[in-house]
Write a protein that holds these residues in place. Structure first.
Motif, mmCIF file in Angstrom:
data_model
loop_
_atom_site.group_PDB
_atom_site.id
_atom_site.type_symbol
_atom_site.label_atom_id
_atom_site.label_comp_id
_atom_site.label_asym_id
_atom_site.label_seq_id
_atom_site.Cartn_x
_atom_site.Cartn_y
_atom_site.Cartn_z
ATOM 1 N N ALA A 1 9.327 26.461 -17.411
ATOM 2 C CA ALA A 1 9.392 25.459 -18.484
ATOM 3 C C ALA A 1 8.114 25.455 -19.270
ATOM 4 O O ALA A 1 8.053 25.283 -20.432
ATOM 5 N N GLY A 2 6.761 25.746 -18.493
ATOM 6 C CA GLY A 2 5.673 25.540 -19.223
ATOM 7 C C GLY A 2 5.153 24.207 -19.663
ATOM 8 O O GLY A 2 4.567 24.266 -20.909
ATOM 9 N N GLY A 3 5.620 23.434 -19.124
ATOM 10 C CA GLY A 3 5.178 22.050 -19.393
ATOM 11 C C GLY A 3 5.927 21.130 -20.294
ATOM 12 O O GLY A 3 5.798 20.157 -20.803
ATOM 13 N N VAL A 4 7.033 21.866 -20.924
ATOM 14 C CA VAL A 4 7.882 21.275 -22.019
ATOM 15 C C VAL A 4 9.470 21.782 -21.821
ATOM 16 O O VAL A 4 9.676 22.941 -21.546
ATOM 17 N N LEU A 5 10.083 20.544 -21.812
ATOM 18 C CA LEU A 5 11.693 20.893 -21.657
ATOM 19 C C LEU A 5 12.302 20.154 -22.579
ATOM 20 O O LEU A 5 12.378 18.883 -22.681
ATOM 21 N N ASP A 6 13.391 20.886 -23.556
ATOM 22 C CA ASP A 6 14.163 20.227 -24.383
ATOM 23 C C ASP A 6 15.665 19.957 -23.907
ATOM 24 O O ASP A 6 16.244 21.019 -23.558
ATOM 25 N N LEU A 7 15.947 18.785 -23.540
ATOM 26 C CA LEU A 7 17.308 18.764 -23.163
ATOM 27 C C LEU A 7 18.305 18.085 -24.136
ATOM 28 O O LEU A 7 19.473 17.306 -23.567
ATOM 29 N N THR A 8 18.169 18.370 -25.409
ATOM 30 C CA THR A 8 18.781 17.458 -26.383
ATOM 31 C C THR A 8 20.119 18.255 -26.377
ATOM 32 O O THR A 8 21.130 17.554 -26.690
ATOM 33 N N ASP A 9 20.477 19.426 -25.877
ATOM 34 C CA ASP A 9 21.826 20.253 -26.168
ATOM 35 C C ASP A 9 22.438 19.841 -24.477
ATOM 36 O O ASP A 9 21.946 20.118 -23.374
ATOM 37 N N PRO A 10 23.794 19.101 -24.609
ATOM 38 C CA PRO A 10 24.369 18.844 -23.722
ATOM 39 C C PRO A 10 24.685 19.961 -22.547
ATOM 40 O O PRO A 10 24.755 19.723 -21.307
ATOM 41 N N ARG A 11 24.722 21.044 -23.251
ATOM 42 C CA ARG A 11 25.169 22.197 -22.212
ATOM 43 C C ARG A 11 23.930 22.465 -21.191
ATOM 44 O O ARG A 11 24.375 22.926 -20.034
ATOM 45 N N PHE A 12 22.818 21.995 -21.415
ATOM 46 C CA PHE A 12 21.731 22.120 -20.482
ATOM 47 C C PHE A 12 21.481 20.867 -19.333
ATOM 48 O O PHE A 12 20.831 21.098 -18.529
ATOM 49 N N GLN A 13 22.334 19.836 -19.873
ATOM 50 C CA GLN A 13 21.824 18.681 -19.025
ATOM 51 C C GLN A 13 22.690 18.800 -17.619
ATOM 52 O O GLN A 13 22.052 18.159 -16.822
ATOM 53 N N ASP A 14 23.891 19.380 -17.543
ATOM 54 C CA ASP A 14 24.566 19.523 -16.357
ATOM 55 C C ASP A 14 23.745 19.889 -15.312
ATOM 56 O O ASP A 14 23.554 19.435 -14.290
ATOM 57 N N ARG A 15 23.194 20.962 -15.619
ATOM 58 C CA ARG A 15 22.382 21.808 -14.672
ATOM 59 C C ARG A 15 21.075 21.043 -14.336
ATOM 60 O O ARG A 15 20.445 20.735 -12.910
ATOM 61 N N ALA A 16 20.307 20.281 -15.365
ATOM 62 C CA ALA A 16 19.242 19.521 -14.884
ATOM 63 C C ALA A 16 19.343 18.364 -14.001
ATOM 64 O O ALA A 16 18.764 18.006 -13.305
ATOM 65 N N LEU A 17 20.864 17.832 -14.409
ATOM 66 C CA LEU A 17 21.139 16.604 -13.558
ATOM 67 C C LEU A 17 21.335 16.983 -12.099
ATOM 68 O O LEU A 17 21.081 16.226 -11.149
ATOM 69 N N GLU A 18 21.921 18.214 -12.166
ATOM 70 C CA GLU A 18 22.098 18.715 -10.687
ATOM 71 C C GLU A 18 21.188 18.930 -9.819
ATOM 72 O O GLU A 18 21.099 18.799 -8.511
ATOM 73 N N ILE A 19 19.869 19.460 -10.583
ATOM 74 C CA ILE A 19 18.777 19.594 -9.438
ATOM 75 C C ILE A 19 17.740 18.477 -9.495
ATOM 76 O O ILE A 19 16.619 18.322 -8.960
ATOM 77 N N THR A 20 18.214 17.223 -10.014
ATOM 78 C CA THR A 20 17.486 15.835 -10.121
ATOM 79 C C THR A 20 17.956 14.994 -8.720
ATOM 80 O O THR A 20 18.975 14.450 -9.019
ATOM 81 N N PRO A 21 17.299 14.736 -7.730
ATOM 82 C CA PRO A 21 17.738 13.772 -6.759
ATOM 83 C C PRO A 21 18.031 12.476 -7.308
ATOM 84 O O PRO A 21 17.441 12.202 -8.242
ATOM 85 N N VAL A 22 18.998 12.021 -6.936
ATOM 86 C CA VAL A 22 19.380 10.407 -7.257
ATOM 87 C C VAL A 22 18.181 9.554 -7.475
ATOM 88 O O VAL A 22 17.707 8.711 -8.243
ATOM 89 N N ALA A 23 17.417 9.825 -6.359
ATOM 90 C CA ALA A 23 16.255 8.740 -6.106
ATOM 91 C C ALA A 23 14.982 8.778 -7.343
ATOM 92 O O ALA A 23 14.297 8.333 -7.415
ATOM 93 N N ASP A 24 15.357 10.108 -7.910
ATOM 94 C CA ASP A 24 14.369 10.336 -8.995
ATOM 95 C C ASP A 24 14.839 10.013 -10.373
ATOM 96 O O ASP A 24 14.127 10.283 -11.447
ATOM 97 N N VAL A 25 15.870 9.395 -10.384
ATOM 98 C CA VAL A 25 16.199 8.719 -11.557
ATOM 99 C C VAL A 25 15.639 7.438 -12.108
ATOM 100 O O VAL A 25 15.415 6.498 -11.128
ATOM 101 N N TRP A 26 15.228 7.419 -13.232
ATOM 102 C CA TRP A 26 14.614 6.188 -13.861
ATOM 103 C C TRP A 26 15.342 4.834 -13.670
ATOM 104 O O TRP A 26 16.393 4.874 -14.040
ATOM 105 N N GLY A 27 14.931 3.861 -12.820
ATOM 106 C CA GLY A 27 15.561 3.020 -12.566
ATOM 107 C C GLY A 27 16.366 2.866 -11.043
ATOM 108 O O GLY A 27 16.905 1.665 -10.816
ATOM 109 N N VAL A 28 16.412 3.813 -10.359
ATOM 110 C CA VAL A 28 16.877 3.980 -9.009
ATOM 111 C C VAL A 28 15.795 4.011 -7.984
ATOM 112 O O VAL A 28 14.841 5.087 -8.119
ATOM 113 N N GLY A 29 15.532 2.874 -7.325
ATOM 114 C CA GLY A 29 14.635 2.605 -6.499
ATOM 115 C C GLY A 29 14.714 2.966 -4.997
ATOM 116 O O GLY A 29 15.827 3.688 -5.056
ATOM 117 N N ARG A 30 13.919 2.578 -4.080
ATOM 118 C CA ARG A 30 14.298 2.957 -2.841
ATOM 119 C C ARG A 30 15.623 2.337 -2.247
ATOM 120 O O ARG A 30 16.531 3.056 -1.566
#
Length: 423
Positions: A160-189
DNA sequence: TCTGGGGTCCTAGGACCC
DNA sequence: TCTGGGGTCCTAGGACCC
């Protein structure tokens, strides 16, 4: 479609220290919390050594010695000033900016015509680095929560080189797949544990889950998190800086305190600082809570107690508040205990000048107000604590004061501590 | 021996009123 | 035994954020 960009400074406190000590690049560096208690910022090299966020200093000492980790006490004068420089640089890149924390800001990029959002992001990143020396990562998306996801990946991914554009829904699936639920904003321990137990392990699982069952558990926020992950913005930009609804000051002591007088000095000091903050935002407090605690890691002997004083007429006058503070402290102080921390919370704050007058209070308030105004002015000009109340202590050895054994100079805010070049 | 600090919001439940 | 209904306001506690 709205476009939010989240700009997040990398390992911010460490990066601030590195600006003035470039030889720290590529070496493990950590910054400690108040009282040199825990690691609160870590360079990538320090993270790689297994130093976790919030790790107690004494528990990682062996790693520090073994790998020659560079250690700094917190230097808020420096970080606060570096933060304003970063924010000022960012502000020219968007019509609206929300300063979310000392090291993060949201930019509103809707309605700006771009050929490439990513290219714009790289330009922002480059400019901040050039103007301030601070490295940042940027995530763009149609909601703040997705922008957070994007920024996190931008930080971790080499590609990514420090910048990632996720405005296109096609890229969102993959991004959300590699994000653990604990790392979602608003989801704490707590919520993460609950969700994982029910098979929700990734941000994508959360986005696609049946809504009703966790709506009960997480309330309205759960619903918003899910919508935000689906690309529907629920959190707007908050561009003005609203007055605080409560103001608190608390510190851990360098060494435990057993006597009332020392404790009272500490509490008076925190009240003075809190009252300054009240006046700075033009508020008066209708209530003040004083609390003391012993070491919370010794559960068998743990003691916490608090006393709240309510004022018939809202206050921000330091000496009056200190008098009330002593009364409160007397109610909760118990002899024979080793106190490790005390604090004060001002609440029920009134707006600018709109404070309730006591029916029987016929005194002229303008005089004490002018005194405090003058004191604030002097302390602002000549340095904090140039003028103080005697109740905050006049002895040299104050055992309750906070320790900062590894503090770097205030390079940017004190003429006497400027960086010297050459010899 | 040694474990940070400062905030916000939401919800449930109690007090109180008619 | 059984004991209204509905509304507001306030607070404490629990979750979250950095």
């Amino acid at each position: 479609m709205p476009v939010f960009a989240l700009v997040d400074c990398n390992n911010f406190y460490v990066s601030c220290e590195r600006v003035f000590k470039p030889e720290l690049e590529h070496r493990p560096v950590i910054v400690l919390s108040n009282n040199d208690g825990c690691a609160v910022a870590r360079s990538n090299e320090a993270k790689a050594l297994g130093i976790t966020m919030g790790a107690p200093f004494f528990k990682i000492r062996h790693l520090i010695d073994l790998h020659d980790v560079q250690v700094f006490s917190s230097n808020y004068a420096l970080y606060g000033d570096m933060s304003s420089r970063v924010m000022q640089t960012l502000s020219v890149f968007a019509p609206a900016m929300e300063i979310y924390s000392i090291d993060e800001a949201f930019l509103n990029l809707d309605r700006l015509a771009f050929t490439s959002l990513s290219a714009y992001g790289r330009q922002i990143r480059h400019t901040v680095r050039q103007h301030t020396g601070i490295p940042v990562c940027i995530g763009m998306a149609p909601s703040k929560t997705l922008a957070k996801v994007a920024a996190r990946i931008a930080k971790k991914s080499e590609k990514a080189g420090g910048v990632l554009d996720l405005t296109d829904p096609r890229f969102q699936d993959r991004a959300l797949e590699i994000t653990p639920v604990a790392d979602v904003w608003g989801v704490g321990r707590q919520y993460a544990r609950y969700l994982q137990m029910r098979g929700i392990r990734t941000a994508r699982n959360l986005r696609d889950a049946d809504i009703d069952w966790f709506r009960k558990k997480m309330g309205i926020n759960g619903v918003r998190i899910q919508k935000e992950l689906q690309g529907e913005s629920c959190y707007d930009m908050e561009t003005d800086d609203p007055a605080k609804k409560s103001i608190s000051v608390s510190r851990s002591f360098k060494t435990p305190v057993t006597d009332f007088d020392s404790l009272s000095e500490a509490v008076s000091t925190y009240i003075s600082r809190g009252a300054e903050k009240l006046r700075a935002q033009g508020s008066h407090a209708e209530a003040m809570t004083v609390y003391v605690t012993t070491n919370r890691f010794k559960p068998d002997a743990f003691y916490y107690n608090a006393a709240t004083q309510s004022f018939p007429a809202a206050l921000n006058h330091t000496p009056s508040l200190i008098t009330h503070g002593r009364t409160a402290l007397k109610q909760i102080f118990q002899k024979g205990r080793a106190y490790t921390k005390a604090g004060v919370i001002f609440s029920h704050l009134t707006r600018n000048g709109m404070y309730q007058q006591d029916l029987f209070d016929t005194s002229d308030r303008s005089r004490p107000d002018r005194v405090m105004e003058t004191v604030d002015l002097i302390n602002h000009k000549m340095g904090a604590n140039t003028v103080t109340c005697p109740a905050t202590g006049i002895r040299k050895d104050r055992s309750w004061e906070t320790a900062f054994n590894y503090r770097s100079p205030a390079y940017t805010t004190d003429w006497n501590q400027l960086l010297t070049v050459g010899s």
